[in-house]
Design a protein around this motif. Structure first.
Motif, short mmCIF file in Angstrom:
data_model
loop_
_atom_site.label_atom_id
_atom_site.label_comp_id
_atom_site.label_asym_id
_atom_site.label_seq_id
_atom_site.Cartn_x
_atom_site.Cartn_y
_atom_site.Cartn_z
N UNK A 174 46.61 43.85 40.77
CA UNK A 174 46.85 45.14 41.44
C UNK A 174 48.21 45.70 41.01
N UNK A 175 49.24 44.84 40.99
CA UNK A 175 50.57 45.29 40.61
C UNK A 175 50.60 45.78 39.16
N UNK A 194 36.75 46.46 37.87
CA UNK A 194 35.89 47.50 37.32
C UNK A 194 36.54 48.84 37.58
N UNK A 195 36.15 49.88 36.83
CA UNK A 195 36.69 51.23 37.04
C UNK A 195 35.62 52.12 37.63
N UNK A 197 45.95 54.13 32.52
CA UNK A 197 45.56 52.73 32.31
C UNK A 197 44.58 52.66 31.16
N UNK A 198 45.05 52.22 30.00
CA UNK A 198 44.21 52.24 28.81
C UNK A 198 43.58 50.87 28.52
N UNK A 199 44.25 49.80 28.91
CA UNK A 199 43.75 48.46 28.60
C UNK A 199 42.50 48.15 29.40
N UNK A 200 41.70 47.24 28.91
CA UNK A 200 40.47 46.86 29.60
C UNK A 200 40.81 46.12 30.89
N UNK A 201 40.19 46.58 32.00
CA UNK A 201 40.44 45.92 33.28
C UNK A 201 39.80 44.54 33.32
N UNK A 213 39.69 55.11 40.67
CA UNK A 213 40.07 53.86 41.30
C UNK A 213 39.73 52.66 40.41
N UNK A 214 40.52 51.60 40.62
CA UNK A 214 40.22 50.30 40.04
C UNK A 214 39.73 49.42 41.17
N UNK A 215 38.59 48.72 40.95
CA UNK A 215 37.90 48.04 42.05
C UNK A 215 37.77 46.55 41.73
N UNK A 216 38.11 45.74 42.74
CA UNK A 216 37.93 44.30 42.67
C UNK A 216 36.91 43.88 43.72
N UNK A 217 35.88 43.15 43.32
CA UNK A 217 34.91 42.57 44.25
C UNK A 217 35.21 41.08 44.34
N UNK A 218 35.64 40.65 45.55
CA UNK A 218 36.08 39.26 45.72
C UNK A 218 35.12 38.55 46.65
#
Length: 415
Positions: free
Chosen positions: A45-46, A97-98, A85-89, A102-107
């Protein structure tokens, strides 16, 4: 009735990296994420928010919890609309995922009896220092585990290498045994192919032979010497086309035919042509140069017949040297035979050198080779006869650009 339940989404806005990391850690503690997963999520996230926060633009952190009888998950969204944000998440410490801005994290979450947001209210909130210490302990434990794996793999690799080395040593020993056995077999075969030393009163004879390659005991270069009933010594030098055992077979056929004809009493000047007549119907591919010498030990008289072979070299005791040129064509050549005989007389101490072209053409220049052969023969003429052929070959092969079977044969009239 559904078995799914959800905790309302929580949103918070952050203007500094420290504030954002604290919020993510708190969220991870609330949902009982492991220290390693908490570290990965915080770092990810940071990293995504870093550019926006440095530019002074706020980011929004959103979290949502869902659970059912079969599955529990935490969804974390970071809204940073202007972040470049150009690099692959997918390469983040915790892949994401994008979606839109937003950038999304499924935990995925481990099974729990009730929403952790409710149980978390009953627990004391750990301090930031305690969280960092826990994450550090996990990192150290992970590093220790990796180091243990590295040591184990290194040990296994060392054992494997030791086994391979031992096998390699065994194979080398076995190969050396095979080489020795092969060499012994080749030496025995070579001894069977070549006549042994001949002692004749009034003459000293010596021979040196080396094949072009080490994988065969001989090649197309061959010699034969024997004493005729009248006491004269007959010498045959043959150079059959090619290398290896095939050319050896051709050279043997020539030497055997010549020996038979000589012992039957055929005139020396006819033997090369007669050999061609005998062998060619059986081997149309046979081509060989032939040199014949007939020497009377008592008088030193020499007769030479030549079929396309390099001329013999005569070195007098006083150091003068000359080639004995006789024209002719070898076995398998058109109109095979020696045009005439060369008659010569060896004085006491004179040295006659018979050889194949492998001695003089190692540098692909026969004229240079002949000049060097003269120099070497004059230089070594007073050495013991048995040492001269090897010494000539050593001098002539200081540089080899064109390897070939090599034969050097010397005859000296005794003083």
């Amino acid at each position: 009735m559904t078995d799914r339940a959800a905790v309302p989404a929580q949103r918070s806005t952050h203007r500094s990296a420290a504030d954002l990391r604290a919020a993510v850690r708190a969220l991870a503690v609330t949902f009982r994420l492991s220290a390693e997963l908490r570290t990965r999520l915080t770092l990810s996230v940071a990293r995504v928010a870093e550019t926006e926060l440095r530019a002074g633009r706020p980011v929004t952190l959103e979290s949502a919890y869902e659970h059912s009888a079969h599955r529990q998950s935490l969804t974390v969204r970071l809204h940073a609309p202007a972040a470049p944000w150009a690099a692959s998440v997918e390469t983040l410490p915790l892949p994401a995922a994008r979606e839109a801005d937003a950038t999304v994290w499924q935990v995925p979450l481990p099974g729990q009896r009730r929403p952790p947001a409710l149980e978390a209210l009953e627990c004391a909130d750990p301090s930031p220092t305690a969280l960092l210490e826990e994450e550090l302990r996990v990192a150290v434990a992970r590093a220790d585990a990796l180091e243990a794996d590295r040591r184990r793999l290194t040990h296994e690799l060392d054992e494997t290498n030791s086994g391979v080395l031992a096998l390699y040593v065994q194979l080398e020993e076995r190969d050396e045994q095979l080489r020795r056995a092969h060499g012994q077999m080749l030496r025995e075969l070579e001894d069977a192919l070549r006549p042994g030393p001949m002692k004749v009163d009034g003459l000293e004879l010596a021979i040196h032979y080396a094949p072009a390659g080490t994988d065969a005991p001989t090649g197309g270069d061959l010699y034969d010497w024997f004493q005729l009933p009248d006491g004269t010594v007959h010498i045959t030098v043959v150079d059959a086309l090619g290398h290896g055992l095939t050319s050896t077979s051709s050279a043997l056929n020539v030497t055997h035919a010549v020996r038979t004809l000589a012992l039957e009493g055929h005139p020396l000047e006819t033997i090369i042509a007669r050999t061609d007549e005998i062998l060619l119907p059986y081997d149309r591919e046979l081509m060989a140069t032939v040199l014949l010498a007939r020497i009377d030990p008592a008088t030193g008289h020499v007769d030479l017949a030549n079929g396309s072979h390099p001329p013999p070299l005569l070195v007098s005791d006083d150091g003068t040297a000359r080639f004995l040129e006789v024209r002719g064509r070898g076995v398998g050549y058109p109109m095979a035979g020696s045009d005439r005989l060369w008659h010569e007389r060896l004085a006491p101490g004179d040295l006659l050198v018979l050889y194949t072209d492998g001695l003089t053409e190692s540098r692909r220049d026969p004229y240079e080779g002949e000049r060097r052969l003269v120099e070497a023969a004059v230089r070594h003429r007073h050495r013991p006869t048995e040492d001269i052929p090897g010494a000539l070959a050593e001098d002539m092969h200081t540089v080899i650009l064109h390897p070939d079977d090599t034969l050097a044969l010397t005859v000296r009239r005794s003083r």
